[in-house]
Design a protein around this motif. Sequence first.
Motif, PDB file in Angstrom:
ATOM      1  N   ARG A   1       9.282   8.053  -1.020  1.00  0.00           N
ATOM      2  CA  ARG A   1       8.128   7.427  -1.681  1.00  0.00           C
ATOM      3  C   ARG A   1       8.134   7.734  -3.174  1.00  0.00           C
ATOM      4  O   ARG A   1       7.862   6.862  -4.000  1.00  0.00           O
ATOM      5  N   ALA A   2       8.452   8.971  -3.513  1.00  0.00           N
ATOM      6  CA  ALA A   2       8.503   9.356  -4.928  1.00  0.00           C
ATOM      7  C   ALA A   2       9.605   8.581  -5.659  1.00  0.00           C
ATOM      8  O   ALA A   2       9.419   8.122  -6.796  1.00  0.00           O
ATOM      9  N   ALA A   3      10.761   8.431  -5.002  1.00  0.00           N
ATOM     10  CA  ALA A   3      11.874   7.701  -5.625  1.00  0.00           C
ATOM     11  C   ALA A   3      11.520   6.231  -5.836  1.00  0.00           C
ATOM     12  O   ALA A   3      11.879   5.632  -6.864  1.00  0.00           O
TER      13      ALA A   3
ATOM     14  N   LEU B   1       7.068   6.356   5.108  1.00  0.00           N
ATOM     15  CA  LEU B   1       8.297   6.749   4.444  1.00  0.00           C
ATOM     16  C   LEU B   1       8.219   8.224   4.041  1.00  0.00           C
ATOM     17  O   LEU B   1       7.145   8.733   3.717  1.00  0.00           O
ATOM     18  N   ALA B   2       9.375   8.897   4.064  1.00  0.00           N
ATOM     19  CA  ALA B   2       9.427  10.314   3.711  1.00  0.00           C
ATOM     20  C   ALA B   2       8.918  10.528   2.285  1.00  0.00           C
ATOM     21  O   ALA B   2       9.087   9.663   1.416  1.00  0.00           O
TER      22      ALA B   2
ATOM     23  N   ASP C   1       0.853  -1.190   0.000  1.00  0.00           N
ATOM     24  CA  ASP C   1       0.000   0.000   0.000  1.00  0.00           C
ATOM     25  C   ASP C   1       0.888   1.238   0.000  1.00  0.00           C
ATOM     26  O   ASP C   1       1.283   1.726   1.061  1.00  0.00           O
ATOM     27  N   ALA C   2       1.193   1.738  -1.191  1.00  0.00           N
ATOM     28  CA  ALA C   2       2.160   2.829  -1.325  1.00  0.00           C
ATOM     29  C   ALA C   2       1.695   4.129  -0.697  1.00  0.00           C
ATOM     30  O   ALA C   2       2.509   5.005  -0.393  1.00  0.00           O
TER      31      ALA C   2
ATOM     32  N   GLY D   1      16.057  11.053   7.721  1.00  0.00           N
ATOM     33  CA  GLY D   1      15.537  11.569   6.461  1.00  0.00           C
ATOM     34  C   GLY D   1      14.771  10.581   5.611  1.00  0.00           C
ATOM     35  O   GLY D   1      14.451  10.873   4.456  1.00  0.00           O
ATOM     36  N   VAL D   2      14.462   9.394   6.151  1.00  0.00           N
ATOM     37  CA  VAL D   2      13.740   8.384   5.374  1.00  0.00           C
ATOM     38  C   VAL D   2      12.329   8.153   5.915  1.00  0.00           C
ATOM     39  O   VAL D   2      11.572   7.347   5.362  1.00  0.00           O
ATOM     40  N   TRP D   3      11.947   8.869   6.939  1.00  0.00           N
ATOM     41  CA  TRP D   3      10.723   8.558   7.698  1.00  0.00           C
ATOM     42  C   TRP D   3      10.105   9.848   8.190  1.00  0.00           C
ATOM     43  O   TRP D   3      10.823  10.813   8.500  1.00  0.00           O
TER      44      TRP D   3
END
Length: 298
Positions: A111-113, A106-107, A37-38, A77-79
Motif C-alpha cells: 500500500r505504501a509503495a 493489500l499488505a 478506497d486506499a 507477501g502482497v496480502w
Amino acid sequence: MDWVERTAKLRQWTRSGARAPHKPLLLLYALGRFQRDADGELPYSAVEADLKRLLAEYGPPRPTTPAYPFHHLVSDGVWEVRTRHGLGSPGTKVRELREEGAAGRLAPELRAALRRDPSLLGRMARVLLDLNFPPSLHEELCAAVGLELEPAEAERFATVRRQLRDPGMRGRVLEAYGYQCAFCRFDGMLGKVPVGLEAAHVRWWAFGGPDAVDNGLCLCSLHHKLFDKGVLGIGDGHRILVSQAFAGRSDAAREYVGALAGRAISGPGRGFSPVAAAHRDWHTAQVFRGDAPPAEAV
C-alpha cells in the motif's frame, strides 16, 4: 522490493498446464478496490459474492471457492488478513472466514509503495492480465474488478506484449483459414484489409500456447470472445461445441451461437496444419464450460 516481479511470481497450483487464476483474480480485485478506497478493508462476507462471480466467469470450469485465494494469497507477501482476534487468517473454510469476521487488504508495504508510485498499480495489473488471461478478456476483466488503467499506460504495455509474441502469427492464421471465420465463415474486408477477424490462440499464450498455426483459429471478433469465455469449443472431428451453460432468447443468439453446435470447422487450407489435439484438449479441459448438448436441444 520489486512488486512487479513479485506479482509475476505468485505461487499458484499448477499441473499439466491447468489454470488456477484464483490469486491473480483476487489481487486484481484488491487493486481495483484500492484505486477507489486506499484505506478500506475487504470483509470476506461482503466480497465473497463478487469473488465467487469472478471465479465462475474467468476461472477454470471446475468448481472452486474464493476462500482459498483469500487465505493463501497471504503467503505471497502482497496480502494480509485480519480477524477480530488480530492479524492472521483462520484458514480456508468459508464458515470460519465468515464467523471470525475475516477481512483482507493489500499488505502495508505494498500500500505504501502504491501511494509513492501511482503507476505501480497499472504495471502490476498488466502483469496479472498478461500472465493469466488472453488479450480478448483484458478490457472486460478490468471493468469487472473496477480497475481503470490509463490509456497511455495500457498502450505502452500492449507494445511490450506484442514484442514478446510473434507479430506474424495473425497473418499466418488468417491466411491458413482463407480470411474467414472458422466458425461462421464471416469474411469482412475494408478494401483489401480484413476487418473483424482475429487470430485466436486455442491454448492460451499465457499457458504455453505457441504462436503457431496449429494452435490458432481465424475467428470473427464475436466468436473469438465466446471461444475465450468457454461458450464455444472444439470437439472430436474438429466440430464446434456449444456449452450447455449458454442461453439466448433471441433469433440472433440461436443463429450465431446455438446453430453452430456440431458444425465442422471451416479450414485450414491445404498445406496448413489443423489445430493440434494437445491444444484442443487443453482448451476443452481449462476453458470450455462443459459438454455440448445435442444440436437439436440447443
